[in-house]
Design a protein around this motif. Structure first.
Motif, mmCIF file in Angstrom:
data_model
loop_
_atom_site.group_PDB
_atom_site.id
_atom_site.type_symbol
_atom_site.label_atom_id
_atom_site.label_comp_id
_atom_site.label_asym_id
_atom_site.label_seq_id
_atom_site.Cartn_x
_atom_site.Cartn_y
_atom_site.Cartn_z
ATOM 1 N N LYS A 49 0.826 -1.205 0.000
ATOM 2 C CA LYS A 49 0.000 0.000 0.000
ATOM 3 C C LYS A 49 0.860 1.254 0.000
ATOM 4 N N GLY A 50 1.929 1.238 0.793
ATOM 5 C CA GLY A 50 2.809 2.394 0.838
ATOM 6 C C GLY A 50 3.460 2.668 -0.500
ATOM 7 N N PHE A 51 3.832 1.582 -1.207
ATOM 8 C CA PHE A 51 4.447 1.779 -2.522
ATOM 9 C C PHE A 51 3.455 2.439 -3.470
ATOM 10 N N ARG A 54 3.007 6.092 -2.490
ATOM 11 C CA ARG A 54 4.190 6.893 -2.847
ATOM 12 C C ARG A 54 4.253 7.124 -4.349
ATOM 13 N N ARG A 55 3.945 6.091 -5.115
ATOM 14 C CA ARG A 55 3.981 6.254 -6.570
ATOM 15 C C ARG A 55 2.970 7.297 -7.030
ATOM 16 N N ARG A 56 1.779 7.238 -6.465
ATOM 17 C CA ARG A 56 0.753 8.201 -6.859
ATOM 18 C C ARG A 56 1.107 9.613 -6.410
ATOM 19 N N LEU A 60 1.614 12.855 -8.668
ATOM 20 C CA LEU A 60 0.927 14.104 -8.341
ATOM 21 C C LEU A 60 1.899 15.274 -8.392
ATOM 22 N N ALA A 61 3.099 15.088 -7.823
ATOM 23 C CA ALA A 61 4.111 16.142 -7.856
ATOM 24 C C ALA A 61 4.599 16.401 -9.276
ATOM 25 N N LEU A 320 -0.695 5.336 -15.324
ATOM 26 C CA LEU A 320 0.295 5.838 -14.371
ATOM 27 C C LEU A 320 -0.040 5.481 -12.925
ATOM 28 N N VAL A 321 -1.321 5.593 -12.546
ATOM 29 C CA VAL A 321 -1.678 5.450 -11.129
ATOM 30 C C VAL A 321 -2.740 4.394 -10.879
#
Length: 382
Positions: A49-51, A54-56, A60-61, A320-321
């Motif tokens: 879940k953390g991965f 973080r990817r999303r 976003l950035a 992408l997400v």
């Protein structure tokens, strides 16, 4: 063997709605041969879940930075190019006597208009694909833009409407009527409003409305002249009054649709599963339709009928997400205006000293993407 099948089914159900593994799945309740219920399949690990998060967040950035760069390019690039340092100087230390600063100031309105129109079309298109469960859904393809356009032409032809403040109410009415007509036509028959029938109904309704528009325009030269400048989907020539006229409706539409992410995730499982998870699909679709009409009507009234932005952006973001609408909807607020502004900037320099309107360039870019989506054979439900 029975338990392995149940766990496998749980995994498939969990993949349909990302980050919802904590909800019970149908597979977890399958009885064993002894009459007992199997335990739910293993939930995704916290690391996984953390991965994903973080990817999303990284995307976003990245999309936020891309939008900022494209907006600065929109201020700097045109028939008269301006150095980035001068653009920043004009934004933070404006000098009325500096000609370059005056050019930057004149391009701010056009850039803001692109941001408003882009985020409206991107968010509306993403939501439409979720509501219709159709990867081909788009304000243009489903006839919503055609309805707004027909209503605006009717306002010009019958009532002499001119300007965004006049177009706006006609565009809202036309968008709503077109959405209802398309849904009713697609609902005919035993299977109801399937994704393929929605696309076909949208194409048919758009064609019929286009014929009515042509009939009115050929009989009035004045209406044709007003419509000709509006229907190409250009961002040039907008005013702050026009932007401020649509901004409240855009804000309301954005708030409505951003609150529907969880609903769209459950709709992806089907109406029966959505009801089982406590959602009300009919009410949810109606609320989403209000937000879609507000955004499509505002964007069409401000810049004319611009197509394919609402189709391209969701497909790019899913790659992408992933398919989670709680992320797709806010990310579309960044990606869609970046795409539209990039098309507008490219249109300024392709045929110097003339310009190609952003709506035309968006169609040139979007048509191959649409063909690619169809060729992939994924017209089935999302």
């Amino acid at each position: 063997m029975q338990e392995g099948t149940a766990a496998e089914g749980t995994s498939v159900a969990g993949s349909a709605t990302p980050d919802t593994a904590s909800q019970p799945s149908a597979a977890s309740a399958v009885p064993t041969q002894a009459g007992a219920r199997t335990a739910p399949g293993p939930a995704p690990s916290l690391a996984a879940k953390g991965f994903n998060t973080r990817r999303r967040l990284c995307w976003l950035a990245v999309l936020g930075a891309a939008l900022l760069l494209v907006a600065l390019a929109s201020l700097a690039i045109g028939a008269r190019s301006i150095a980035p340092a001068t653009v920043l100087d004009a934004l933070f230390a404006f000098d009325p006597a500096n000609g370059d600063h005056a050019v930057v100031l004149s391009r701010i309105v056009r850039t803001v208009a692109g941001l408003v129109v882009g985020l409206s079309l991107g968010l509306a298109g993403t939501s439409m694909q979720g509501v219709a469960r159709n990867p081909l859904a788009d304000p243009g393809i489903l006839g919503v833009n055609a309805g707004a356009s027909l209503a605006v032409v009717s306002g010009i032809f019958f009532f002499g409407a001119a300007g965004v403040s006049s177009y706006l109410w006609f565009a809202f009415a036309g968008s709503a009527v077109a959405a209802v007509v398309v849904y009713l036509v697609a609902s005919l028959g035993r299977s109801g409003a399937t994704p393929v029938k929605l696309a076909l109904a949208g194409a048919a309704v758009a064609a019929g409305m286009g014929s009515l528009m042509s009939a009115m325009l050929v009989s009035s030269q004045d209406s044709l002249e007003l419509f000709r400048r509006w229907q190409v989907g250009a961002l040039a020539g907008k005013s702050w009054d026009s932007i401020l006229a649509v901004l409240p409706f855009v804000a309301v539409g954005v708030v409505i649709l951003l609150c529907t992410g969880r609903l769209l995730n459950t709709l992806a499982l089907g109406d029966d599963m959505a009801r089982g998870l406590g959602q009300r699909p009919g009410v949810g679709r109606a609320v989403s339709a209000v937000g879609i009409v507000l955004l499509c009507g505002s964007a069409t009234a401000l810049a004319g009928p611009i197509g394919f932005i609402g189709l391209i952006v969701p497909h790019l973001l899913r790659g992408l997400v992933g398919p989670d609408y709680r992320w797709l909807l806010p990310l579309s607020l960044l990606a869609a205006p970046a795409v539209l502004l990039a098309a507008d900037v490219a249109g300024r320099v392709i045929l110097l000293p003339s310009e190609v309107p952003a709506g035309i360039l968006a169609a040139i870019i979007g048509a191959p993407v649409f063909i690619a989506v169809v060729r992939r054979g994924k017209q089935a439900e999302l």
